[in-house]
Enzyme design. Structure first.
Site, short mmCIF file in Angstrom:
data_model
loop_
_atom_site.label_atom_id
_atom_site.label_comp_id
_atom_site.label_asym_id
_atom_site.label_seq_id
_atom_site.Cartn_x
_atom_site.Cartn_y
_atom_site.Cartn_z
N GLN A 128 0.94 -0.99 -0.35
CA GLN A 128 -0.14 -0.06 -0.21
C GLN A 128 0.96 1.17 0.17
O GLN A 128 1.79 1.22 -0.75
CB GLN A 128 -0.92 -0.08 1.62
CG GLN A 128 -1.39 -0.93 0.84
CD GLN A 128 -3.28 -1.21 -0.09
OE1 GLN A 128 -3.38 -0.52 -0.52
NE2 GLN A 128 -3.83 -2.09 0.01
N SER A 129 0.18 2.16 1.02
CA SER A 129 1.06 3.33 0.83
C SER A 129 2.75 3.73 1.26
O SER A 129 3.49 4.07 1.34
CB SER A 129 0.76 4.63 1.64
OG SER A 129 -0.56 4.98 1.37
N VAL A 130 3.46 2.67 1.55
CA VAL A 130 4.23 2.04 1.60
C VAL A 130 5.63 2.81 0.33
O VAL A 130 6.90 2.46 -0.10
CB VAL A 130 4.70 0.59 2.86
CG1 VAL A 130 6.43 0.47 1.93
CG2 VAL A 130 4.88 0.76 4.00
N ALA A 131 4.77 2.31 -0.37
CA ALA A 131 5.10 3.13 -1.53
C ALA A 131 5.88 4.00 -2.25
O ALA A 131 6.60 4.44 -2.52
CB ALA A 131 4.58 2.04 -3.20
N LYS A 132 4.62 5.00 -1.68
CA LYS A 132 4.91 6.17 -1.20
C LYS A 132 6.73 6.23 -1.05
O LYS A 132 7.38 7.22 -1.43
CB LYS A 132 4.23 7.13 -0.70
CG LYS A 132 3.02 7.25 -1.22
CD LYS A 132 1.76 7.25 0.33
CE LYS A 132 0.23 7.93 -0.53
NZ LYS A 132 -0.34 6.92 -0.95
#
Length: 410
Positions: A128-132
């Site tokens: 999820q937003s760890v990708a950010k």
């Protein structure tokens, strides 16, 4: 706080116990679809099997050796964690927070590593937003190469943005999520901008009669509603905007760019992958998948101020920026779980005085880095809802208890 005996409560069921994708073939009601794959109970299976559901592109690990992670196991399963309900063993906190994988490193060594819900060391798990935060590290690399002007209007980098809300914003604005552009971050809500991105990225089906869209089609429809540079306001789309700028600046797509500049250099165990839309655009804001240990290697890269394999991979000054934020522009609801927090360069600062930082994703994904105590924690989860503040608080309380145990015992 005294020890409290809690009444027995069953742990969350695993995907296998729920019967999801069991059988040859599995029954229709136990198969995830584009309408429900990231929702409970199907996310217990699908977060470890994204490539079976959505098109992806590999982030190649290269042909180099896997970086060795030394081990010094510590018996932390029964470590008491002080929660609102009393002191609870770490093993139960992990179960109650729907953990799939959990790894703790202290002084560069793995001291605790556990897998649940059928996950294994070789399993790729959606972050999820760890990708950010991963994308934010890559932006630091490309900026360090002199290819990105953080203060130029984005329309100068991406001419297609001229006329939309982001045309006059800068990379400095969007890397800290302080643009003035409207983006409704309402998960799974029909018509919200976040749901529009889910549809455009291939995470949700298009509605009847709707024309297919891509991630970058949606970006160009978003209007400016306030001056740029104001308070922090979480907008997933801003990571996709940065990824677009990175591709324009380098002439390379996000996945091979990340492979070349970071992934191959940290010695990962496996190729990672991004989900992609119909234009082949990687979903930078949430589509990254990797193994638990490889997420920990990202944490080590940050702990070491951007160094890996004896080389400077991410400029150390960029890492310093990630740890230095302005709490005056950081308010509710984010301050409810990080009351001393801030946000910088797509990383969350938990305590601005300490400089401990996190990569955080919905449904319970986390990379936590505390250079002061030389602690790295990676947690992969499948919560039954997008945002669960109580589980976030319990996770941080577990990390605090672990920090105390490993530093006092060192």
């Amino acid at each position: 706080m005294t020890q409290t005996t809690l009444p027995p409560r069953p742990a969350p069921k695993t995907a296998r116990q729920l019967g999801i994708m069991q059988g040859f073939p599995p029954p229709p009601e136990k198969r995830p679809t584009l309408e429900n794959w990231d929702l409970p109970p199907f996310n217990r299976w699908s977060f470890q099997n994204v490539r079976s559901l959505i098109p992806t592109v590999d982030v190649f690990r290269g042909f180099g050796p896997e970086t060795r992670l030394d081990e010094a196991p510590e018996p932390l399963d029964d470590l008491p964690v002080p929660l609102d309900t009393g002191k609870v063993p770490l093993s139960r906190v992990l179960a109650d927070t729907y953990t799939d994988g959990f790894l703790v490193m202290h002084r560069g060594r793995v001291v605790f590593e556990r897998y649940f819900n059928g996950m294994a060391p070789e399993t790729l798990h959606l972050s999820q937003s760890v990708a950010k935060s991963v994308t934010g590290l890559l932006a630091g690399v490309i900026h360090g190469e002199g290819r990105l002007d953080l203060f130029a209007p984005l329309a100068e980098i991406i001419p297609e943005l001229d006329g939309c809300g982001y045309g006059s914003a800068t990379l400095d604005h969007v890397l800290d999520m302080r643009s003035g552009v409207r983006f409704t971050e309402d998960y799974n809500t029909p018509g919200s901008d976040m749901t529009r991105i889910d549809v455009a990225s291939g995470w949700r089906p298009h509605g009847p009669g709707e024309a297919p869209t891509t991630i970058r089609d949606v970006i160009q429809t978003l209007p400016q509603i306030r001056p740029h540079g104001g308070d922090f306001d979480y907008r997933s789309i801003e990571t996709d905007l940065v990824a677009w700028a990175l591709e324009r600046a380098t002439g390379e797509a996000l996945a091979p760019l990340l492979s070349d500049r970071i992934w191959q250099r940290i010695g990962p165990a496996r190729d990672a992958c991004f989900t992609v839309d119909t234009a082949g655009t990687a979903l930078a804001d949430g589509g990254f998948n990797a193994t638990l240990r490889d997420y920990a290697r990202i944490g080590l890269l940050v702990r070491d101020r951007g160094r890996a394999g004896g080389a400077q991979v991410v400029p150390d000054g960029w890492i310093d920026q990630m740890r230095t934020g302005d709490p005056s522009v950081f308010g509710e609801p984010w301050s409810l779980t990080m009351p001393k927090g801030a946000y910088r360069r797509f990383w969350w600062i938990r305590d601005v005085s300490r400089g401990d930082i996190c990569a955080v994703g919905v449904f319970g994904q986390l990379i936590y880095v505390d250079p002061e105590s030389d602690l790295v924690v990676a947690k992969l989860s499948t919560w039954p809802d997008f945002l669960m503040p109580e589980l976030t608080r319990d996770t941080f309380r577990a990390i605090d208890a672990i920090r105390t145990a490993v530093t006092e015992g060192a």
